[in-house]
Design a protein around this motif. Structure first.
Motif, PDB file in Angstrom:
ATOM      1  N   SER A 289      47.002  44.769  53.672  1.00 21.67           N
ATOM      2  CA  SER A 289      46.138  44.009  54.561  1.00 21.67           C
ATOM      3  C   SER A 289      44.810  43.622  53.915  1.00 21.67           C
ATOM      4  O   SER A 289      44.159  42.680  54.329  1.00 21.67           O
ATOM      5  CB  SER A 289      45.866  44.815  55.841  1.00 21.67           C
ATOM      6  N   ALA A 290      44.366  44.362  52.879  1.00 22.31           N
ATOM      7  CA  ALA A 290      43.087  44.080  52.233  1.00 22.31           C
ATOM      8  C   ALA A 290      43.286  43.060  51.105  1.00 22.31           C
ATOM      9  O   ALA A 290      44.309  43.054  50.418  1.00 22.31           O
ATOM     10  CB  ALA A 290      42.471  45.362  51.675  1.00 22.31           C
ATOM     11  N   HIS A 291      42.306  42.186  50.905  1.00 20.26           N
ATOM     12  CA  HIS A 291      42.345  41.187  49.845  1.00 20.26           C
ATOM     13  C   HIS A 291      41.601  41.759  48.638  1.00 20.26           C
ATOM     14  O   HIS A 291      40.395  41.580  48.486  1.00 20.26           O
ATOM     15  CB  HIS A 291      41.711  39.875  50.318  1.00 20.26           C
ATOM     16  N   ASN A 292      42.323  42.455  47.770  1.00 16.57           N
ATOM     17  CA  ASN A 292      41.726  43.055  46.580  1.00 16.57           C
ATOM     18  C   ASN A 292      41.959  42.221  45.332  1.00 16.57           C
ATOM     19  O   ASN A 292      41.589  42.631  44.240  1.00 16.57           O
ATOM     20  CB  ASN A 292      42.289  44.467  46.363  1.00 16.57           C
ATOM     21  N   GLY A 293      42.593  41.080  45.450  1.00 16.10           N
ATOM     22  CA  GLY A 293      42.852  40.236  44.287  1.00 16.10           C
ATOM     23  C   GLY A 293      44.120  40.639  43.570  1.00 16.10           C
ATOM     24  O   GLY A 293      44.638  41.751  43.726  1.00 16.10           O
ATOM     25  N   THR A 294      44.647  39.713  42.775  1.00 14.28           N
ATOM     26  CA  THR A 294      45.842  39.985  41.989  1.00 14.28           C
ATOM     27  C   THR A 294      45.472  40.852  40.796  1.00 14.28           C
ATOM     28  O   THR A 294      44.448  40.637  40.135  1.00 14.28           O
ATOM     29  CB  THR A 294      46.473  38.670  41.520  1.00 14.28           C
ATOM     30  N   ARG A 295      46.314  41.821  40.472  1.00 12.46           N
ATOM     31  CA  ARG A 295      46.018  42.781  39.416  1.00 12.46           C
ATOM     32  C   ARG A 295      47.277  43.023  38.576  1.00 12.46           C
ATOM     33  O   ARG A 295      48.398  42.810  39.045  1.00 12.46           O
ATOM     34  CB  ARG A 295      45.526  44.103  40.020  1.00 12.46           C
ATOM     35  N   ILE A 308      47.646  37.692  33.863  1.00  7.73           N
ATOM     36  CA  ILE A 308      47.016  37.783  35.178  1.00  7.73           C
ATOM     37  C   ILE A 308      45.525  37.505  35.047  1.00  7.73           C
ATOM     38  O   ILE A 308      44.822  38.145  34.257  1.00  7.73           O
ATOM     39  CB  ILE A 308      47.243  39.165  35.806  1.00  7.73           C
ATOM     40  N   ALA A 309      45.026  36.562  35.792  1.00  8.24           N
ATOM     41  CA  ALA A 309      43.589  36.238  35.798  1.00  8.24           C
ATOM     42  C   ALA A 309      42.906  37.130  36.827  1.00  8.24           C
ATOM     43  O   ALA A 309      43.224  37.080  38.022  1.00  8.24           O
ATOM     44  CB  ALA A 309      43.378  34.769  36.121  1.00  8.24           C
ATOM     45  N   GLU A 310      42.005  37.948  36.362  1.00  9.60           N
ATOM     46  CA  GLU A 310      41.311  38.884  37.239  1.00  9.60           C
ATOM     47  C   GLU A 310      39.957  38.291  37.625  1.00  9.60           C
ATOM     48  O   GLU A 310      38.996  38.352  36.877  1.00  9.60           O
ATOM     49  CB  GLU A 310      41.138  40.236  36.551  1.00  9.60           C
ATOM     50  N   GLY A 311      39.900  37.725  38.787  1.00 12.54           N
ATOM     51  CA  GLY A 311      38.662  37.148  39.267  1.00 12.54           C
ATOM     52  C   GLY A 311      38.641  37.102  40.776  1.00 12.54           C
ATOM     53  O   GLY A 311      39.698  37.084  41.415  1.00 12.54           O
ATOM     54  N   PRO A 323      42.509  34.648  45.399  1.00  7.07           N
ATOM     55  CA  PRO A 323      43.839  35.217  45.141  1.00  7.07           C
ATOM     56  C   PRO A 323      44.160  36.348  46.113  1.00  7.07           C
ATOM     57  O   PRO A 323      43.286  37.120  46.515  1.00  7.07           O
ATOM     58  CB  PRO A 323      43.733  35.725  43.703  1.00  7.07           C
ATOM     59  N   ALA A 324      45.429  36.432  46.476  1.00  8.63           N
ATOM     60  CA  ALA A 324      45.868  37.482  47.395  1.00  8.63           C
ATOM     61  C   ALA A 324      46.121  38.776  46.649  1.00  8.63           C
ATOM     62  O   ALA A 324      46.216  38.808  45.418  1.00  8.63           O
ATOM     63  CB  ALA A 324      47.138  37.032  48.124  1.00  8.63           C
ATOM     64  N   SER A 325      46.245  39.850  47.402  1.00  2.19           N
ATOM     65  CA  SER A 325      46.531  41.148  46.816  1.00  2.19           C
ATOM     66  C   SER A 325      47.958  41.182  46.298  1.00  2.19           C
ATOM     67  O   SER A 325      48.860  40.564  46.868  1.00  2.19           O
ATOM     68  CB  SER A 325      46.327  42.250  47.857  1.00  2.19           C
ATOM     69  N   GLY A 326      48.176  41.889  45.204  1.00  3.19           N
ATOM     70  CA  GLY A 326      49.506  42.001  44.619  1.00  3.19           C
ATOM     71  C   GLY A 326      49.415  42.267  43.132  1.00  3.19           C
ATOM     72  O   GLY A 326      48.327  42.335  42.546  1.00  3.19           O
ATOM     73  N   ASP A 327      50.580  42.427  42.510  1.00  7.35           N
ATOM     74  CA  ASP A 327      50.642  42.637  41.076  1.00  7.35           C
ATOM     75  C   ASP A 327      51.874  41.940  40.527  1.00  7.35           C
ATOM     76  O   ASP A 327      52.497  41.126  41.201  1.00  7.35           O
ATOM     77  CB  ASP A 327      50.631  44.132  40.736  1.00  7.35           C
ATOM     78  N   CYS A 328      52.225  42.268  39.300  1.00 13.73           N
ATOM     79  CA  CYS A 328      53.348  41.595  38.638  1.00 13.73           C
ATOM     80  C   CYS A 328      54.682  41.878  39.320  1.00 13.73           C
ATOM     81  O   CYS A 328      55.639  41.118  39.135  1.00 13.73           O
ATOM     82  CB  CYS A 328      53.421  42.035  37.178  1.00 13.73           C
ATOM     83  N   CYS A 329      54.777  42.954  40.080  1.00 18.85           N
ATOM     84  CA  CYS A 329      56.038  43.325  40.731  1.00 18.85           C
ATOM     85  C   CYS A 329      56.165  42.764  42.145  1.00 18.85           C
ATOM     86  O   CYS A 329      57.198  42.979  42.795  1.00 18.85           O
ATOM     87  CB  CYS A 329      56.173  44.847  40.775  1.00 18.85           C
ATOM     88  N   SER A 330      55.158  42.065  42.652  1.00 24.28           N
ATOM     89  CA  SER A 330      55.217  41.514  44.003  1.00 24.28           C
ATOM     90  C   SER A 330      56.241  40.389  44.058  1.00 24.28           C
ATOM     91  O   SER A 330      56.426  39.644  43.084  1.00 24.28           O
ATOM     92  CB  SER A 330      53.848  40.991  44.433  1.00 24.28           C
TER      93      SER A 330
END
Length: 371
Positions: A289-295, A308-311, A323-330
């Motif tokens: 639910s939290a928008h922590n950015g893509t990582r 992955i662009a971290e910004g 960017p929405a929350s998530g990572d390479c496995c989303s």
């Protein structure tokens, strides 16, 4: 469809349509108001009347013979419209009469008594407990059916008797004894009338009164032609005496009827069905639910982590994109590729993990590079 051919309804309303109940109520009310309710002679002995589509009930002051003559007169008037009251029940004070799923009567002292009405053909069979459904489905069925009894029955002793009968029906469907006992006991101890929630505390919201408009719900836009007919007739129906607010207030105040005021009678609602994907996968289950950015996922040998662009946000075509929350496995996501060579942006979507889709893009890129 019949024998491989499709047929269109030309006259009338298909049974089971989204607004067939509303149309039937309007049609029957129009005929009864025109031929019966507006007749002072017919309504002399009628003290109260309630109706829902073709099921009606009320209080008649007079003898049973007078009531039979009243029904015959009504049938003669409404027969020209194809309507007929083919069966009716007469009961003295203290005897129950049925109306929908309720049976009621007035005691010798004039007190209203209500009880559940169950047809003789009703087997009262419920979803078997061993079927493949979530556990909360079974508890919800027990609670909703028990709460229905609490709302209908206005006597605690009769309620206790009907709850015990209901418990036997659930136990025969293999429901756990403890679950059935706990839910029925909870409902049995509840108040039948909800108290108004008034508080001076501004942080507590007082619920607003329900919308008085007739809701017309259309599913998948399947009743488009029928909705157009209702919309075209709405101004004419809204200006009639039956649905105008001024006429109702004038009747209650015993004043001459005022000119009808045109008001919005219907509230049109478009309903879309949920897809299998929406039922199986929720966005918050994937990204949170939290928008922590893509990582990056930081898993060994993951070539996508470096891309992955971290910004916190980016400017794309003059618009800020967060960017929405998530990572390479989303998975089940919408992704954005930003090319550093040509300064172009590519937007796509995939139901597979992001790194799997990125690997395909990388493979195609190198293929064309070496070609």
């Amino acid at each position: 469809m019949f024998n491989g051919n499709w047929y269109r309804q030309k006259v009338g309303v298909p049974t089971g349509g989204s607004i067939c109940v509303q149309i039937a109520n309007i049609a029957v009310y129009y005929i009864m108001r025109k031929l019966v309710y507006d007749s002072e002679e017919l309504m002399t002995n009628i003290k109260s009347v309630k109706r829902y589509i073709d099921d009606g009930s009320g209080v008649f002051s007079g003898t049973k013979r007078q009531f039979t003559e009243f029904i015959n007169t009504v049938n003669n008037k409404i027969s020209t419209y194809g309507l007929n009251i083919d069966e009716h029940t007469i009961a003295d004070p203290g005897e129950y009469v049925a109306f929908l799923d309720i049976q009621f009567c007035f005691s010798e002292d004039g007190d209203l008594m209500t009880d559940l009405y169950v047809k003789e053909t009703d087997s009262r069979s419920y979803l078997y407990y061993g079927s493949s459904h979530p556990r909360h489905t079974f508890s919800s069925i027990v609670y909703s059916t028990s709460l229905r009894l609490r709302r209908i029955i206005n006597n605690d002793n009769r309620l206790k008797t009907r709850l015990n009968e209901l418990k036997e029906c659930f136990l025969s469907a293999n429901y756990p004894q403890k679950m059935v006992d706990n839910i029925t006991a909870k409902v049995g101890s509840m108040e039948r009338h909800l108290r108004p929630h008034n508080s001076s505390n501004s942080s507590i919201l007082v619920p607003k009164s329900p919308d008085s408009k007739i809701r017309v719900i259309s599913t998948f836009d399947s009743d488009k032609e029928l909705l157009e007919v209702v919309k075209n007739l709405e101004p004419a129906l809204s200006s009639t005496r039956s649905f105008s607010e001024s006429s109702i207030s004038s009747l209650e105040a015993n004043l001459p009827p005022e000119p009808p005021k045109i008001k919005s009678l219907f509230k049109f609602v478009n309903k879309t069905g949920s897809s299998l994907r929406k039922k199986l996968v929720k966005v918050q289950q994937l990204t949170g639910s939290a928008h922590n950015g893509t990582r990056p996922c930081n898993q060994p040998r993951c070539a996508t982590c470096k891309l992955i662009a971290e910004g916190p946000a980016y400017t794309i075509n003059g618009k800020n994109v967060e960017p929405a929350s998530g990572d390479c496995c989303s998975y089940n996501i919408i992704y954005l590729f930003m090319c550093k060579l040509c300064d172009k942006n590519y937007v796509g979507r995939t139901t597979r993990p992001l790194r799997q889709r990125v690997n395909e893009h990388r493979a195609i890129f190198f293929f064309f590079f070496f070609f």
